[in-house]
Scaffold this motif. Structure first.
Motif, PDB file in Angstrom:
ATOM      1  N   LEU A  16       1.444  -0.707  -0.324  1.00 47.10           N
ATOM      2  CA  LEU A  16       0.094   0.189   0.591  1.00 47.10           C
ATOM      3  C   LEU A  16       0.816   1.192  -0.057  1.00 47.10           C
ATOM      4  CD1 LEU A  16      -2.840  -1.049   2.093  1.00 47.10           C
ATOM      5  CD2 LEU A  16      -2.148  -1.613  -0.602  1.00 47.10           C
ATOM      6  N   SER A  17       2.190   1.547   0.484  1.00 49.63           N
ATOM      7  CA  SER A  17       2.634   2.818   0.747  1.00 49.63           C
ATOM      8  C   SER A  17       3.238   2.861  -0.583  1.00 49.63           C
ATOM      9  CB  SER A  17       3.694   2.063   1.948  1.00 49.63           C
ATOM     10  OG  SER A  17       4.391   0.998   1.695  1.00 49.63           O
ATOM     11  N   MET A  18       4.175   1.620  -1.164  1.00 50.61           N
ATOM     12  CA  MET A  18       4.704   1.967  -2.315  1.00 50.61           C
ATOM     13  C   MET A  18       3.246   2.514  -3.615  1.00 50.61           C
ATOM     14  SD  MET A  18       6.035  -1.454  -5.456  1.00 50.61           S
ATOM     15  CE  MET A  18       6.029  -2.425  -3.551  1.00 50.61           C
ATOM     16  N   GLY A  19       2.386   2.300  -3.548  1.00 50.66           N
ATOM     17  CA  GLY A  19       1.350   2.508  -4.531  1.00 50.66           C
ATOM     18  C   GLY A  19       1.119   3.562  -3.947  1.00 50.66           C
ATOM     19  N   LYS A  20       1.181   4.495  -2.696  1.00 50.00           N
ATOM     20  CA  LYS A  20       1.181   6.015  -1.416  1.00 50.00           C
ATOM     21  C   LYS A  20       2.206   6.656  -1.893  1.00 50.00           C
ATOM     22  CE  LYS A  20      -0.502   7.850   1.916  1.00 50.00           C
ATOM     23  NZ  LYS A  20      -0.754   7.463   3.654  1.00 50.00           N
ATOM     24  N   ILE A  21       3.060   6.287  -2.474  1.00 50.03           N
ATOM     25  CA  ILE A  21       4.820   6.431  -2.380  1.00 50.03           C
ATOM     26  C   ILE A  21       4.636   7.074  -4.037  1.00 50.03           C
ATOM     27  CG2 ILE A  21       6.944   6.498  -2.175  1.00 50.03           C
ATOM     28  CD1 ILE A  21       6.579   5.372   0.028  1.00 50.03           C
ATOM     29  N   LEU A  22       4.528   5.825  -5.226  1.00 56.93           N
ATOM     30  CA  LEU A  22       4.291   6.634  -6.405  1.00 56.93           C
ATOM     31  C   LEU A  22       3.201   7.673  -7.287  1.00 56.93           C
ATOM     32  CD1 LEU A  22       5.180   5.623  -9.449  1.00 56.93           C
ATOM     33  CD2 LEU A  22       3.529   3.615  -9.052  1.00 56.93           C
ATOM     34  N   LEU A 151       7.899   9.858  -0.352  1.00 53.60           N
ATOM     35  CA  LEU A 151       8.903   9.738   1.598  1.00 53.60           C
ATOM     36  C   LEU A 151       9.101  10.906   2.176  1.00 53.60           C
ATOM     37  CD1 LEU A 151      11.618   7.342   0.329  1.00 53.60           C
ATOM     38  CD2 LEU A 151       9.555   6.714   1.585  1.00 53.60           C
ATOM     39  N   ARG A 152       9.172  11.729   1.907  1.00 51.18           N
ATOM     40  CA  ARG A 152       9.265  12.724   3.426  1.00 51.18           C
ATOM     41  C   ARG A 152       7.940  13.233   3.434  1.00 51.18           C
ATOM     42  NH1 ARG A 152      13.469  14.839   0.132  1.00 51.18           N
ATOM     43  NH2 ARG A 152      15.770  14.051   0.098  1.00 51.18           N
ATOM     44  N   ARG A 153       7.199  13.322   2.810  1.00 45.38           N
ATOM     45  CA  ARG A 153       5.955  13.455   2.331  1.00 45.38           C
ATOM     46  C   ARG A 153       5.318  12.456   3.378  1.00 45.38           C
ATOM     47  NH1 ARG A 153       2.054  16.107  -1.862  1.00 45.38           N
ATOM     48  NH2 ARG A 153       0.322  16.539   0.071  1.00 45.38           N
ATOM     49  N   THR A 154       4.828  11.717   3.345  1.00 38.40           N
ATOM     50  CA  THR A 154       4.420  10.428   4.108  1.00 38.40           C
ATOM     51  C   THR A 154       4.627   9.692   5.142  1.00 38.40           C
ATOM     52  OG1 THR A 154       5.305   8.635   2.302  1.00 38.40           O
ATOM     53  CG2 THR A 154       3.274   9.769   1.548  1.00 38.40           C
ATOM     54  N   LEU A 155       5.928   9.773   5.465  1.00 38.92           N
ATOM     55  CA  LEU A 155       6.676   9.200   6.256  1.00 38.92           C
ATOM     56  C   LEU A 155       6.558   9.884   7.343  1.00 38.92           C
ATOM     57  CD1 LEU A 155      10.377   7.526   5.386  1.00 38.92           C
ATOM     58  CD2 LEU A 155       7.984   6.068   6.054  1.00 38.92           C
ATOM     59  N   GLU A 157       7.570  12.439  10.649  1.00 36.54           N
ATOM     60  CA  GLU A 157       9.306  13.389  10.164  1.00 36.54           C
ATOM     61  C   GLU A 157      10.210  12.226  11.335  1.00 36.54           C
ATOM     62  OE1 GLU A 157      10.908  17.345  11.834  1.00 36.54           O
ATOM     63  OE2 GLU A 157       9.244  17.663  11.124  1.00 36.54           O
ATOM     64  N   ARG A 158      10.038  11.479  12.399  1.00 32.98           N
ATOM     65  CA  ARG A 158      10.544  10.907  13.899  1.00 32.98           C
ATOM     66  C   ARG A 158      11.744   9.401  12.538  1.00 32.98           C
ATOM     67  NH1 ARG A 158       6.194   9.162  14.546  1.00 32.98           N
ATOM     68  NH2 ARG A 158       4.586   6.447  14.229  1.00 32.98           N
ATOM     69  N   HIS A 159      11.050   8.993  11.028  1.00 31.41           N
ATOM     70  CA  HIS A 159      11.549   8.656  10.903  1.00 31.41           C
ATOM     71  C   HIS A 159      12.070   8.777   8.926  1.00 31.41           C
ATOM     72  CE1 HIS A 159       9.537   5.316  12.366  1.00 31.41           C
ATOM     73  NE2 HIS A 159       8.339   5.920  12.695  1.00 31.41           N
ATOM     74  N   HIS A 160      12.656  10.258   9.349  1.00 26.49           N
ATOM     75  CA  HIS A 160      13.304  10.800   8.356  1.00 26.49           C
ATOM     76  C   HIS A 160      14.789  10.265   7.609  1.00 26.49           C
ATOM     77  CE1 HIS A 160      10.364  14.147   6.430  1.00 26.49           C
ATOM     78  NE2 HIS A 160       9.117  12.770   6.748  1.00 26.49           N
ATOM     79  N   HIS A 161      15.402  10.152   9.144  1.00 25.00           N
ATOM     80  CA  HIS A 161      16.201   9.294   9.210  1.00 25.00           C
ATOM     81  C   HIS A 161      17.113   8.356   8.214  1.00 25.00           C
ATOM     82  CE1 HIS A 161      14.431   7.129  12.229  1.00 25.00           C
ATOM     83  NE2 HIS A 161      15.656   6.098  12.147  1.00 25.00           N
ATOM     84  N   LEU A 162      15.701   8.221   8.077  1.00 26.43           N
ATOM     85  CA  LEU A 162      15.586   6.494   6.710  1.00 26.43           C
ATOM     86  C   LEU A 162      15.392   6.540   5.317  1.00 26.43           C
ATOM     87  CD1 LEU A 162      13.258   4.305   8.883  1.00 26.43           C
ATOM     88  CD2 LEU A 162      15.659   3.244   8.941  1.00 26.43           C
ATOM     89  N   ILE A 163      15.589   7.606   5.130  1.00 25.73           N
ATOM     90  CA  ILE A 163      15.464   8.051   3.998  1.00 25.73           C
ATOM     91  C   ILE A 163      17.006   7.888   2.805  1.00 25.73           C
ATOM     92  CG2 ILE A 163      15.035  10.262   2.390  1.00 25.73           C
ATOM     93  CD1 ILE A 163      12.927  11.395   4.143  1.00 25.73           C
ATOM     94  N   PRO A 164      17.760   8.560   2.995  1.00 21.95           N
ATOM     95  CA  PRO A 164      19.007   7.763   2.295  1.00 21.95           C
ATOM     96  C   PRO A 164      19.062   6.251   1.992  1.00 21.95           C
ATOM     97  CG  PRO A 164      18.960   9.572   3.974  1.00 21.95           C
ATOM     98  CD  PRO A 164      17.866   9.075   4.388  1.00 21.95           C
ATOM     99  N   MET A 165      18.784   5.640   3.501  1.00 28.03           N
ATOM    100  CA  MET A 165      18.411   4.257   3.079  1.00 28.03           C
ATOM    101  C   MET A 165      17.480   3.871   2.126  1.00 28.03           C
ATOM    102  SD  MET A 165      17.431   1.103   5.744  1.00 28.03           S
ATOM    103  CE  MET A 165      15.149   1.640   5.658  1.00 28.03           C
TER     104      MET A 165
END
Length: 181
Positions: A16-22, A151-155, A157-165
Motif C-alpha cells: 500500500l505504501s509503495m502505491g501511495k508513494i508512487l 517519502l518525506r511527505r508520507t513518512l 518526521e521521526r523516520h526521515h533518517h531512513l530516507i537515505p536508506m
C-alpha cells in the motif's frame, strides 16, 4: 500517457505504501493520479493490493479489471492477477515469494530479487523501495527525486533518517531488475 498498475502481495510488504508513494510522486509532477488500496481483515500477513493510475489526462474511474503493469510479490497474487495483465503489458515479480513463475508469453516479465537485496543491505523495511526502483527503471513514470520528496511527505518526521536508506534501495532496485523474456 496512461498507466494502470496493480501492486499485490502480503500485508506488511509495503504494498500500500509503495502505491501511495508512487501516486504522490506522480501528483507532484502535475499528473492525474488515483490510488486505491485494498486489504483483507488481517492487514499484516493477509493479502493486500493497491491500484494506481497515472495519466496526463483526467481519469474517468479508479476501478480496473485489467492492468498495463502488475507488481506481484507472492504466489496467491500471481495466481489472481497474472491473467489480468493486458497483452503487451509488464509483470514484475519478486523471486522470493513465487514458487511457480509466470507463464504468459504475450507480456514482458521481469524478475527482481528484492527480498534477497533487502537482506544483503540489512534493510528489510526498504524491500518495497527496491521493487519501486525496479519499476522506475523499466517504466520511468516519475523521477526518483519526486519519489524521495513523496517519502518525506508520507513518512512521519521521526523516520526521515531512513530516507537515505530508501534512496539506496530505490537505486539498488534499478540495478538488479532483469528481464525474463
Amino acid at each position: 500517457m496512461k498507466e494502470e498498475i496493480i501492486i499485490a502481495g502480503f500485508g506488511g510488504q509495503g504494498v500500500l505504501s509503495m502505491g501511495k508513494i508512487l501516486a504522490y510522486a506522480a501528483l507532484s509532477e502535475g499528473k492525474e493520479v488515483t490510488w486505491m488500496p485494498s486489504y483483507g481483515p488481517e492487514q499484516r500477513g493477509g493479502t493486500a493490493n493497491a491500484t494506481v493510475i497515472i495519466s496526463d489526462e483526467k481519469i474517468s474511474s479508479p476501478i480496473l479489471s485489467t492492468y498495463d503493469t502488475a507488481i506481484i510479490l507472492n504466489q496467491p497474487s500471481l495466481e489472481k492477477f497474472e491473467q489480468s495483465i493486458k497483452s503487451g503489458g509488464t509483470l514484475i515479480y519478486d523471486g522470493y515469494g513465487i514458487s511457480t513463475p509466470p507463464s504468459r508469453t504475450d507480456i514482458k516479465i521481469y524478475r527482481i530479487n528484492a527480498m534477497d537485496a533487502a537482506a544483503t543491505m540489512k534493510a528489510a523495511k526498504a524491500f518495497n523501495m527496491i521493487v519501486l526502483g525496479g519499476l522506475l527503471k523499466i517504466r520511468p513514470l516519475t523521477q526518483v527525486e519526486n519519489v524521495l520528496a513523496a517519502l518525506r511527505r508520507t513518512l512521519p518526521e521521526r523516520h526521515h533518517h531512513l530516507i537515505p536508506m530508501n534512496e539506496a534501495a530505490l537505486r539498488k532496485g534499478m540495478e538488479i531488475i532483469s528481464p525474463e523474456n
